[in-house]
Design a protein around this motif. Structure first.
Motif, PDB file in Angstrom:
ATOM      1  N   CYS A  30       1.160  -0.902   0.135  1.00 34.10           N
ATOM      2  CA  CYS A  30       0.316   0.113  -0.143  1.00 34.10           C
ATOM      3  C   CYS A  30       1.147   1.194  -0.019  1.00 34.10           C
ATOM      4  CB  CYS A  30      -1.086   0.256   0.934  1.00 34.10           C
ATOM      5  SG  CYS A  30      -2.744  -0.799   1.314  1.00 34.10           S
ATOM      6  N   LEU A  37      -2.914   2.999  -6.561  1.00 25.88           N
ATOM      7  CA  LEU A  37      -4.407   2.811  -5.279  1.00 25.88           C
ATOM      8  C   LEU A  37      -5.096   4.138  -5.977  1.00 25.88           C
ATOM      9  CD1 LEU A  37      -3.053   2.642  -2.663  1.00 25.88           C
ATOM     10  CD2 LEU A  37      -4.491   0.941  -3.538  1.00 25.88           C
ATOM     11  N   ASP A  49      -9.328   2.049   0.228  1.00 31.62           N
ATOM     12  CA  ASP A  49      -7.528   2.457   0.480  1.00 31.62           C
ATOM     13  C   ASP A  49      -7.127   1.890   1.739  1.00 31.62           C
ATOM     14  OD1 ASP A  49      -7.225   3.668  -2.484  1.00 31.62           O
ATOM     15  OD2 ASP A  49      -7.112   5.861  -1.362  1.00 31.62           O
TER      16      ASP A  49
END
Length: 258
Positions: A30, A37, A49
């Motif tokens: 991430c 994203l 997210d």
């Protein structure tokens, strides 16, 4: 290498690789791929997210994105199986020659409308059909995200899926797949209801026992109860996650011998 992955014996020039995605990996990815994203927000919105509340597909998308980062070079020819409205191919469209093999018949809760004006080619068919619009020995990577768990055909048809993927890959190319799985908490773990996964693992000599031994490890990433209730429960007969278990990701990568 951690105990959350199993690397099979090398054969010819290729390798076999099996992993259960960890929470540590998802957190790292991430942070590593903010541009990807941003592309995903067009499909799922900003709420997805947060990996602690996201669909399992966030972790799976990131796994494929991470594999591309380390193993795929600019200009590569890539084929997504069952890509639907493909997030990865949109993200990669300036860097690779992308193809999407999807019949758009809604199989596995997928879309039924073929997208237009994409930056990648679409072939409306299924893997295993030996579609001649998909050339032999052409692709550097063939991959799927949350697709193979929906293929529960007879053995001959499962063989066709594997042989078709091998047909279109270049020697040295990669077949890479993210596969949903979950086990009822009060039963022994068993992937028999994932016939394509079971067949694929048997074909490449990967161990089911690795999954059974590690699926409940504290660092394996499971989709949260929040996400199950928000995104999955209504399509799972409204059964509570306590009955069916929380989904996790099985990552399989195989290299075609040169």
């Amino acid at each position: 290498m951690t105990h959350l992955q199993e690397k099979g014996a090398f054969f010819h020039s290729g390798y076999r690789f099996l992993k259960l995605t960890s929470a540590t990996e998802v957190a790292r990815m991430c942070e590593a791929y903010p541009e990807f994203l941003a592309v995903r927000r067009k499909f799922y919105g900003e709420s997805d997210d947060d990996y602690t509340k996201a669909r399992l597909k966030l972790a799976q998308d990131l796994c494929i994105c991470d594999f591309f980062h380390y193993h795929v070079t600019k200009g590569a020819k890539v084929l997504e199986i069952g890509g639907g409205f493909s997030r990865l191919l949109e993200y990669l469209q300036d860097d690779v020659e992308g193809w999407n093999l999807d019949k758009f018949e809604g199989w596995g809760n997928g879309p039924t409308d073929i997208p237009k004006d994409t930056g990648f080619k679409i072939v409306p068919n299924y893997i295993g059909a030996y579609d001649k619009n998909i050339p032999d020995n052409y692709f550097d990577i063939v991959y799927s995200i949350s697709v193979l768990e929906h293929i529960n055909l007879e053995d001959e048809a499962l063989d066709d899926v594997i042989q078709d993927m091998e047909r279109v890959l270049k020697p040295g190319g990669f077949s890479v797949h993210c596969i949903d799985c979950r086990f009822p908490p009060n039963l022994a773990p068993d992937i028999s209801n994932r016939r394509m996964l079971k067949h694929l693992m048997k074909h490449y000599g990967l161990s089911e026992n690795f999954i059974y031994a590690n699926h409940d490890h504290e660092n394996v990433y499971h989709m949260s109860a929040y996400a199950y209730n928000a995104y999955w429960k209504s399509s799972c007969g409204n059964r509570p996650y306590e009955l069916d278990g929380l989904p996790f990701n099985i990552f399989v990568a195989v290299q075609k011998p040169e």
